[in-house]
Design an enzyme around this catalytic site. Structure first.
Site, PDB file in Angstrom:
ATOM      1  CG  HIS A  49     -10.884   2.940   5.916  1.00 50.87           C
ATOM      2  ND1 HIS A  49     -10.269   3.282   5.004  1.00 50.87           N
ATOM      3  CD2 HIS A  49      -9.597   1.980   7.007  1.00 50.87           C
ATOM      4  CE1 HIS A  49      -8.819   2.867   4.751  1.00 50.87           C
ATOM      5  NE2 HIS A  49      -8.746   2.273   6.171  1.00 50.87           N
TER       6      HIS A  49
ATOM      7  CD  GLU B  58      -4.755  -2.066   9.490  1.00 44.79           C
ATOM      8  OE1 GLU B  58      -5.300  -3.146  10.093  1.00 44.79           O
ATOM      9  OE2 GLU B  58      -5.209  -2.335   8.453  1.00 44.79           O
TER      10      GLU B  58
END
Length: 209
Positions: A10, A83
């Protein structure tokens, strides 16, 4: 069936800038991070994916949607790409941990996947869920795949997909909005390139800011 997988991280967040552990905390992209996502989308127009998978966290979803929008696609949320859970360290800065918990921090730095902080995800847990993610991606009918996730997840995926030693993959660079390429041909897996972020460098794509 041949597979070509692009792993993408990201764009930048404020916690990236401050060197803080983000983990499962839903931190948003900065304006710079959104611009990085746009530049990544421009890069991938020359290699249009057939499917885009994304972590459910907003910073990854925004990046995936930036890639998908000009291609009239909708990213598929894959919870297994979320994550790593950093437990009690989420929100803490690297510098504060080094100062206040120097021994624990030093152990983590020595072998991050195998010395997790209190309450954090363990390597067996992480390996199991990422193995499920890889299985889902490889069972899809698509050859060109993009998976948008996070720095810790990409380092773990190098181990899960390529069979690399997880004691060492943490030390592979993974910059914001960088991409890595994996090819699966004839049953063999090739790590074609890693941490390619030339699309976000000033001047590369006519961006002189």
């Amino acid at each position: 069936m041949e597979r070509r997988i692009i792993l993408a991280r990201h764009g930048q967040t404020e916690w990236n800038k401050a060197l803080r552990f983000q983990g499962r905390t839903n931190v948003q992209l900065t304006d710079e991070g959104k611009h990085q996502a746009y530049l990544l989308s421009e890069r991938l127009k020359s290699w249009p994916p057939q499917v885009i998978y994304t972590s459910p966290l907003d910073r990854a979803r925004y990046t995936a949607e930036a890639i998908a929008s000009p291609l009239n696609m909708t990213p598929i949320i894959l919870p297994e790409l979320e994550e790593i859970n950093f437990g009690s360290w989420e929100g803490r800065s690297f510098s504060s941990l080094k100062a206040e918990s120097s021994e624990e921090y030093s152990r983590w730095r020595e072998d991050p996947f195998f010395n997790p902080p209190e309450g954090a995800e363990t390597w067996p847990e992480l390996e199991a869920r990422l193995s499920r993610a890889v299985e889902i991606m490889l069972e899809s009918p698509y050859e060109r795949i993009v998976a948008v996730s996070h720095g810790g997840i990409m380092r773990a995926l190098y181990a899960v997909i390529m069979g690399l030693d997880p004691h060492h993959t943490w030390y592979m660079d993974v910059s914001n909005c960088a991409i890595s390429g994996i090819e699966i041909v004839g049953g063999r897996r090739y790590l074609s390139f890693t941490n390619d972020d030339r699309h976000i460098r000033p001047g590369i794509w006519g961006d002189e800011k």
